[in-house]
Design a protein around this motif. Structure first.
Motif, PDB file in Angstrom:
ATOM      1  N   ALA A  68      30.018  43.515  37.682  1.00 57.61           N
ATOM      2  CA  ALA A  68      30.862  44.472  36.955  1.00 57.61           C
ATOM      3  C   ALA A  68      31.040  44.056  35.503  1.00 57.61           C
TER       4      ALA A  68
ATOM      5  N   ARG B 270      29.654  46.239  32.449  1.00 54.77           N
ATOM      6  CA  ARG B 270      30.583  46.844  31.490  1.00 54.77           C
ATOM      7  C   ARG B 270      30.476  46.220  30.104  1.00 54.77           C
TER       8      ARG B 270
ATOM      9  N   ASP C  45      35.202  56.232  34.608  1.00 58.86           N
ATOM     10  CA  ASP C  45      33.839  56.125  34.117  1.00 58.86           C
ATOM     11  C   ASP C  45      32.864  56.373  35.258  1.00 58.86           C
TER      12      ASP C  45
ATOM     13  N   GLU D 195      29.941  55.109  36.817  1.00 65.28           N
ATOM     14  CA  GLU D 195      29.030  53.990  37.001  1.00 65.28           C
ATOM     15  C   GLU D 195      28.696  53.955  38.490  1.00 65.28           C
TER      16      GLU D 195
ATOM     17  N   GLU E  30      30.486  50.674  43.105  1.00 67.54           N
ATOM     18  CA  GLU E  30      30.947  49.287  43.206  1.00 67.54           C
ATOM     19  C   GLU E  30      31.419  48.772  41.855  1.00 67.54           C
ATOM     20  N   ILE E  31      30.666  49.121  40.808  1.00 69.13           N
ATOM     21  CA  ILE E  31      31.050  48.675  39.464  1.00 69.13           C
ATOM     22  C   ILE E  31      32.376  49.305  39.067  1.00 69.13           C
TER      23      ILE E  31
ATOM     24  N   THR F 281      35.224  47.668  41.035  1.00 68.18           N
ATOM     25  CA  THR F 281      35.549  46.316  40.587  1.00 68.18           C
ATOM     26  C   THR F 281      36.190  46.340  39.205  1.00 68.18           C
ATOM     27  N   TRP F 282      35.665  47.184  38.334  1.00 68.57           N
ATOM     28  CA  TRP F 282      36.241  47.295  36.983  1.00 68.57           C
ATOM     29  C   TRP F 282      37.680  47.793  37.052  1.00 68.57           C
TER      30      TRP F 282
END
Lengths: 187, 159
Positions: free
Chosen positions: A17, A21, B94, B96, B99-100, B103-104
């Motif tokens: 992540a 990002r 966002d 993405e 999973e991203i 987690t973000w």
């Protein structure tokens, strides 16, 4: 048996992540970041060592007043916008010396002392006058920013020190504890 | 890391240029991961560079000083931003990988100290003692913060 991911999986997800990002921030030239490619040419920011400040209108008025008041006998007026003006009449600064006369019919051409062409300490008097009127150079002209309170950047640059040493950048916070001393530590 | 007032020779300005080129992008990303706003991260990093430049001749290790300044500015900014974030509407999510995004989103809900420690540990790959130096706390505190952060994330993450 639990459905939660393993610690290694959690760590791997965090790394993915963060890495993903971080791509939100482009490199200096706007292109996506690629660690293997040469760094773009960046013109670094270079703040000047001693930034100059233009004198305020108060400083200018003070300088003009210091010059004009002894000459004009305090006849200098200030307009509404702060511009110094002098009455159109003949200057009333004729010396008391009876040997020096100022003709009434031919008013002298007096160069305003604040113009660049005029000498800083000499006021022109009529040609037939043998005694130029000199004034002492204004103290405010020697120190154009004397009445300015120039903020010193040290007050916000100096990072407060913690017990462990220098703590740079912490001066920006409004808190007196720049780096928090373990608010959530388990002890 | 530190400041010394008796440096014998002033450091060349070219070294500052090199420091800027070598660390600017990396620090912008690190600050962004700590703050979550690109514009603020950019401002923080430039502010840190200015501070380093002003103390250029008295800093022993500019890179370490620079990184610590960025971390402190990020912490200070997040302290001021807490109230604003609580009152502002949430931005659209966002797009993405799920999973991203998940987690973000979880990282943004960590405390500021936990998030900074996690970013320094898992993005900057700093050892614990170095993180402690950067954050100005003890190594045990860093371990605690990261341990708690991982526990929170593990609990909230979908398998």
């Amino acid at each position: 048996v639990t459905d939660a991911p393993t610690p290694d999986e959690v760590e791997a997800r965090i790394r993915r992540a963060l890495s993903t990002r971080s791509g939100d921030i482009a490199s200096g030239d706007g292109a996506p970041w690629e660690p293997g490619r040469p760094r773009p040419g960046i013109v670094p920011f270079a703040p000047s060592d001693s930034p100059r400040r233009n004198p305020s209108w108060r400083t200018l008025v003070a300088a003009v007043a210091a010059l004009a008041v002894p000459v004009a006998g305090g006849a200098v007026l200030l307009s509404n916008d702060g511009e110094p003006t002098t009455p159109p009449a003949t200057p009333t600064c004729a010396p008391l010396d009876t040997t020096t006369t100022v003709p009434d019919t031919d008013p002298p051409t007096t160069v305003p002392p604040w113009t660049s062409d005029a000498p800083s300490s000499t006021i022109t008097v009529p040609a037939d006058s043998a005694t130029p009127i000199t004034t002492a150079p204004p103290t405010s002209a020697a120190e154009p920013d004397a009445d300015l309170v120039t903020p010193t950047t040290d007050s916000w640059i100096d990072p407060p020190t913690t017990t462990g040493g220098v703590n740079p950048g912490a001066g920006a916070t409004t808190s007196t504890e720049p780096c928090d001393p373990d608010p959530d530590a388990e002890h | 890391m530190g400041i010394r007032a008796d440096r014998a020779e002033p450091r060349a300005d070219g070294d500052f240029d090199a420091l800027y080129r070598d660390h600017r992008d990396r620090l912008r990303r690190t600050a962004y991961l700590m703050i979550g706003q690109a514009a603020v991260a950019e401002e923080v990093v430039h502010d840190a560079f200015i501070r380093v430049h002003n103390r250029w001749d008295s800093i022993d290790t500019p890179a370490a000083y620079l990184r610590r300044t960025v971390v402190n500015l990020c912490l200070a900014w997040r302290q001021r931003d807490v109230m604003a974030r609580e009152r502002m509407p949430r931005p659209p999510a966002d797009v993405e990988m799920p999973e991203i995004d998940e987690t973000w989103g979880l990282l943004t809900r960590l405390s500021q100290d936990q998030r900074v420690a996690v970013v320094l540990r898992f993005y900057e790959d700093l050892p614990m003692d170095e993180i402690a130096r950067v954050m100005g706390c003890r190594t045990a505190t860093v371990r605690t913060r990261i341990h708690r952060a991982l526990a929170i994330l593990r609990k909230e993450m979908t398998p």
